[in-house]
Design an enzyme around this catalytic site. Structure first.
Site, mmCIF file in Angstrom:
data_model
loop_
_atom_site.group_PDB
_atom_site.id
_atom_site.type_symbol
_atom_site.label_atom_id
_atom_site.label_comp_id
_atom_site.label_asym_id
_atom_site.label_seq_id
_atom_site.Cartn_x
_atom_site.Cartn_y
_atom_site.Cartn_z
ATOM 1 N N ASN A 45 30.387 13.370 60.899
ATOM 2 C CA ASN A 45 29.368 14.075 60.124
ATOM 3 C C ASN A 45 29.874 14.390 58.721
ATOM 4 O O ASN A 45 31.062 14.666 58.508
ATOM 5 C CB ASN A 45 28.862 15.329 60.843
ATOM 6 C CG ASN A 45 29.943 16.317 61.225
ATOM 7 O OD1 ASN A 45 31.073 15.941 61.522
ATOM 8 N ND2 ASN A 45 29.595 17.588 61.233
ATOM 9 N N ILE A 46 28.944 14.297 57.785
ATOM 10 C CA ILE A 46 29.246 14.506 56.369
ATOM 11 C C ILE A 46 28.260 15.552 55.857
ATOM 12 O O ILE A 46 27.054 15.282 55.816
ATOM 13 C CB ILE A 46 29.015 13.205 55.548
ATOM 14 C CG1 ILE A 46 29.676 11.987 56.190
ATOM 15 C CG2 ILE A 46 29.425 13.399 54.093
ATOM 16 C CD1 ILE A 46 31.133 11.815 55.940
ATOM 17 N N GLU A 47 28.777 16.726 55.509
ATOM 18 C CA GLU A 47 27.869 17.790 55.050
ATOM 19 C C GLU A 47 27.821 17.868 53.536
ATOM 20 O O GLU A 47 28.744 17.445 52.843
ATOM 21 C CB GLU A 47 28.330 19.128 55.643
ATOM 22 C CG GLU A 47 28.165 19.142 57.150
ATOM 23 C CD GLU A 47 28.526 20.463 57.793
ATOM 24 O OE1 GLU A 47 29.101 21.336 57.110
ATOM 25 O OE2 GLU A 47 28.229 20.610 58.991
ATOM 26 N N GLU A 58 26.436 10.286 64.501
ATOM 27 C CA GLU A 58 25.789 9.178 65.225
ATOM 28 C C GLU A 58 25.080 8.236 64.255
ATOM 29 O O GLU A 58 25.175 7.019 64.351
ATOM 30 C CB GLU A 58 24.766 9.715 66.232
ATOM 31 C CG GLU A 58 25.352 10.590 67.321
ATOM 32 C CD GLU A 58 25.356 12.065 66.961
ATOM 33 O OE1 GLU A 58 25.611 12.412 65.783
ATOM 34 O OE2 GLU A 58 25.112 12.878 67.862
ATOM 35 N N CYS A 89 21.069 15.126 67.839
ATOM 36 C CA CYS A 89 19.888 15.832 67.331
ATOM 37 C C CYS A 89 18.656 14.931 67.449
ATOM 38 O O CYS A 89 18.759 13.734 67.743
ATOM 39 C CB CYS A 89 20.116 16.265 65.882
ATOM 40 S SG CYS A 89 19.928 14.915 64.704
ATOM 41 N N CYS A 92 18.666 11.728 65.274
ATOM 42 C CA CYS A 92 19.557 10.673 65.793
ATOM 43 C C CYS A 92 18.952 10.019 67.036
ATOM 44 O O CYS A 92 19.057 8.801 67.218
ATOM 45 C CB CYS A 92 20.932 11.247 66.110
ATOM 46 S SG CYS A 92 21.873 11.662 64.628
HETATM 47 N N1 THU Z 1 25.800 17.016 63.919
HETATM 48 C C1 THU Z 1 26.150 15.729 64.212
HETATM 49 O O1 THU Z 1 26.911 15.097 63.490
HETATM 50 N N2 THU Z 1 25.620 15.178 65.335
HETATM 51 C C2 THU Z 1 24.808 15.830 66.219
HETATM 52 O O2 THU Z 1 24.393 15.243 67.199
HETATM 53 C C3 THU Z 1 24.434 17.213 65.995
HETATM 54 C C4 THU Z 1 24.871 17.807 64.704
HETATM 55 C C5 THU Z 1 26.390 17.640 62.745
HETATM 56 C C6 THU Z 1 25.443 17.866 61.595
HETATM 57 C C7 THU Z 1 26.090 19.036 60.892
HETATM 58 O O3 THU Z 1 27.078 18.530 60.007
HETATM 59 C C8 THU Z 1 26.813 19.795 62.001
HETATM 60 O O4 THU Z 1 26.897 18.906 63.094
HETATM 61 C C9 THU Z 1 26.102 21.061 62.427
HETATM 62 O O5 THU Z 1 24.774 20.830 62.696
#
Ligand code: THU
Length: 128
Positions: A45-47, A58, A89, A92
């Protein structure tokens, strides 16, 4: 049909998770996606401070594979940093439904591994 080395897939997801950029939530996620030929694409994940631009692990893995021309996917492992199960989520799930409807998802936690299909996670899904 190719055998899925679930242990290896999980360890690739763990490795990808170490590259997560998650300063906002502190929640790190790694995913590893296996193609029909056994190639593995990973994602984390990249915020972004503009929250809606943040990207899930994903979809990062899926987009990497699709842009390389991959179209057939067998399995995906998903891990998170809190030791629990990380269920994908809604966005995804919809993307996986569109591009990898037959995929098997392996969710790994400290308690073990759970296995799911897309129809289990996204029943009555939207399609055109
Ligand atoms: N996130 C994912 O990478 N995959 C998921 O299935 C659920 C959430 C990440 C997004 C965000 O960076 C962090 O988790 C919190 O929501």
């Amino acid at each position: 049909m190719l055998d899925v080395d679930v242990g290896r897939l999980i360890s690739e997801a763990e490795d990808a998770r170490t590259r997560a950029i998650a300063p906002l939530s502190g929640f790190t996620v790694g995913a590893a996606l296996m193609t029909g030929e056994g190639k593995i694409y990973s994602g984390c994940n990249i915020e972004n401070p503009s929250l809606t631009l943040s990207f899930c692990a994903e979809r990062a893995a899926l987009i990497k594979a699709l842009t390389e021309g991959e179209r057939l996917f067998l399995a995906m492992a998903i891990v998170s940093g809190d030791g629990g199960y990380c269920f994908p989520c809604g966005a995804c799930r919809q993307m996986l439904f569109e591009f990898a409807p037959g995929i098997v998802l392996y969710l790994a936690s400290d308690a073990g591994v759970k296995k799911y299909t897309i129809p289990e996670l996204l029943p009555h899904s939207f399609k055109l």
